[in-house]
Design a protein around this motif. Sequence first.
Motif, PDB file in Angstrom:
ATOM      1  N   ALA A  12      34.599 -43.686   2.388  1.00 20.82           N
ATOM      2  CA  ALA A  12      35.697 -43.831   1.720  1.00 20.82           C
ATOM      3  C   ALA A  12      37.139 -43.917   2.619  1.00 20.82           C
ATOM      4  N   ILE A  13      36.915 -42.835   3.460  1.00 23.34           N
ATOM      5  CA  ILE A  13      38.126 -42.780   4.460  1.00 23.34           C
ATOM      6  C   ILE A  13      38.453 -44.177   5.186  1.00 23.34           C
ATOM      7  N   PRO A  14      37.757 -44.703   6.061  1.00 18.97           N
ATOM      8  CA  PRO A  14      37.954 -45.801   6.821  1.00 18.97           C
ATOM      9  C   PRO A  14      38.082 -47.053   5.828  1.00 18.97           C
ATOM     10  N   ILE A  15      37.723 -47.070   4.940  1.00 18.65           N
ATOM     11  CA  ILE A  15      37.968 -48.168   3.749  1.00 18.65           C
ATOM     12  C   ILE A  15      39.346 -48.377   3.238  1.00 18.65           C
ATOM     13  N   ALA A  16      39.810 -47.084   2.884  1.00 19.04           N
ATOM     14  CA  ALA A  16      41.191 -46.749   2.485  1.00 19.04           C
ATOM     15  C   ALA A  16      41.984 -47.134   3.543  1.00 19.04           C
ATOM     16  N   LEU A  17      41.668 -46.556   4.670  1.00 20.15           N
ATOM     17  CA  LEU A  17      42.775 -46.710   5.782  1.00 20.15           C
ATOM     18  C   LEU A  17      42.803 -48.052   6.486  1.00 20.15           C
ATOM     19  N   GLY A  18      41.617 -49.016   6.063  1.00 22.98           N
ATOM     20  CA  GLY A  18      41.812 -50.329   6.605  1.00 22.98           C
ATOM     21  C   GLY A  18      42.750 -51.044   5.883  1.00 22.98           C
ATOM     22  N   ILE A  19      42.316 -51.017   4.463  1.00 21.52           N
ATOM     23  CA  ILE A  19      43.479 -51.799   3.427  1.00 21.52           C
ATOM     24  C   ILE A  19      44.747 -51.142   3.516  1.00 21.52           C
ATOM     25  N   THR A  20      45.266 -50.056   3.714  1.00 21.00           N
ATOM     26  CA  THR A  20      46.322 -49.551   3.873  1.00 21.00           C
ATOM     27  C   THR A  20      46.934 -50.075   5.192  1.00 21.00           C
ATOM     28  N   PHE A  21      46.439 -50.115   6.471  1.00 25.83           N
ATOM     29  CA  PHE A  21      46.933 -50.826   7.411  1.00 25.83           C
ATOM     30  C   PHE A  21      47.234 -52.080   7.510  1.00 25.83           C
ATOM     31  N   ALA A  22      46.091 -52.792   6.760  1.00 24.77           N
ATOM     32  CA  ALA A  22      46.529 -54.234   6.594  1.00 24.77           C
ATOM     33  C   ALA A  22      47.730 -54.622   5.596  1.00 24.77           C
ATOM     34  N   VAL A  23      47.792 -53.875   4.730  1.00 19.47           N
ATOM     35  CA  VAL A  23      49.242 -53.835   3.850  1.00 19.47           C
ATOM     36  C   VAL A  23      50.616 -53.703   4.478  1.00 19.47           C
ATOM     37  N   TYR A  24      50.466 -52.564   5.546  1.00 16.26           N
ATOM     38  CA  TYR A  24      51.714 -52.241   6.180  1.00 16.26           C
ATOM     39  C   TYR A  24      51.976 -53.137   7.137  1.00 16.26           C
ATOM     40  N   LEU A  25      51.156 -53.723   7.731  1.00 16.13           N
ATOM     41  CA  LEU A  25      51.320 -54.714   8.976  1.00 16.13           C
ATOM     42  C   LEU A  25      51.995 -56.021   8.282  1.00 16.13           C
ATOM     43  N   LEU A  26      51.496 -56.568   7.124  1.00 14.67           N
ATOM     44  CA  LEU A  26      51.822 -57.552   6.296  1.00 14.67           C
ATOM     45  C   LEU A  26      53.401 -57.304   5.799  1.00 14.67           C
TER      46      LEU A  26
END
Length: 413
Positions: free
Chosen positions: A221-235
């Motif tokens: 759960a932790i890396p999945i949530a982090l990965g989605i968030t990083f992609a959104v922030y980068l965009l």
Amino acid sequence: MPTPPRARPPLQRRLGLPSAIAIGLASMLGAGVFAVWGPAALAAGSGPGLLAALTLAGGIAYCNARSTARLAARYPQAGGAYVYGTRRINPAVGFTAGWAFLVGKTASAAAMALTLGAYLLPDHPRAIAAAAVVALCAINLLGVKKTALASAVFAASTLAVLAAVVVAGLTGPVAAQPLGDTHFWGILTAAGFIFFAFAGYARVATLGEEVTDPERTIPRAIPIALGITFAVYLLVAVTALIVLGPGMLAASTAPLSDLAGAGAPALKPLVAVGAGVAVAGVLLSLLAGIGRTSLAMARDRRLPGGLAAVSERFGVPWAAELAASALVLVLVSTLDLRGAIGFSSFCVLIYYAVANASAVTLDRRAPIPWLGLAGCLLVAVSLPWAAVLGGLAVFAVGAAWYAVTERRAAESH
């Protein structure tokens, strides 16, 4: 013959992988993405510097997440790094982590509430902030499944608003303005501000006692949530730099509102509502996390024992939840919002430094915990001096309280 004390009911495992991911997303996709870009761009000095700071903050968050996930799978209990530091290093280090979390996240919760008030009712931000704390505390008291459901709604709403903002920005005119040169120390400071927007990815670990099959669920759960968030922030960051430019972004107090206004001014009210919803999601999970860490410390008599009370009907630490919400209400009436971000980031970076140091003891040859530990400490000291000195003063108070609890424990034996 005296009646033996009644055993306190344990927390119940009710959270599966989707619920855990939703809580992680709601913990991160909140006020940070609506607020950090201005001060971060100003500190970084340029567009490339801002993206470098985002990458650095995301890298530190990834290291922290990996370390936390490994520890949470081994110690699936409420308390997070407080438990890890106590078990893997010594009780003093664990107490430092717990104290850092409680202080930093309580300040962050007050900042979130004030941000919500500023977006939704600018003329009376403190009143709506207080009302939000009371309402979200009530949701948490109804049980962790209600928290997970509300978190999923908040996370989905925030993603929808961010998507609308990005599309509106990219369809509007480009008005980029240069800012200046990239500064290495400024990148570190900017990373500290942006880390505020990431902090929350390990909120699942503080709920470890309520996650089903924690050995599998938490590390996923932790890396999945982090990965989605990083992609959104980068965009979002790239879009803001293209449309507003680093100069205008650094001067903006509501960068996403300005970004939406560049392409679709009618979206500005939607952004305000979206920011309020996002902040509500973060505040909801913050209060839950503070309550669980208080519960763990109260069980160990590091905080008053009454805070260890758990509701038999709803399975939540109701006393700790009420105490945390009451303290946030006090801070809402006195806190300075801008300084709270730096202060909270400093405390939370120390918290994750303890988590990484604890993970080092699992495998001293693994590089990720060492990188996370070094990154947390380096970025923490790069924050504004007011935040650093304020944090050190609070840790001094915590050390005094720890000495008092140790003395009482020694005298009782």
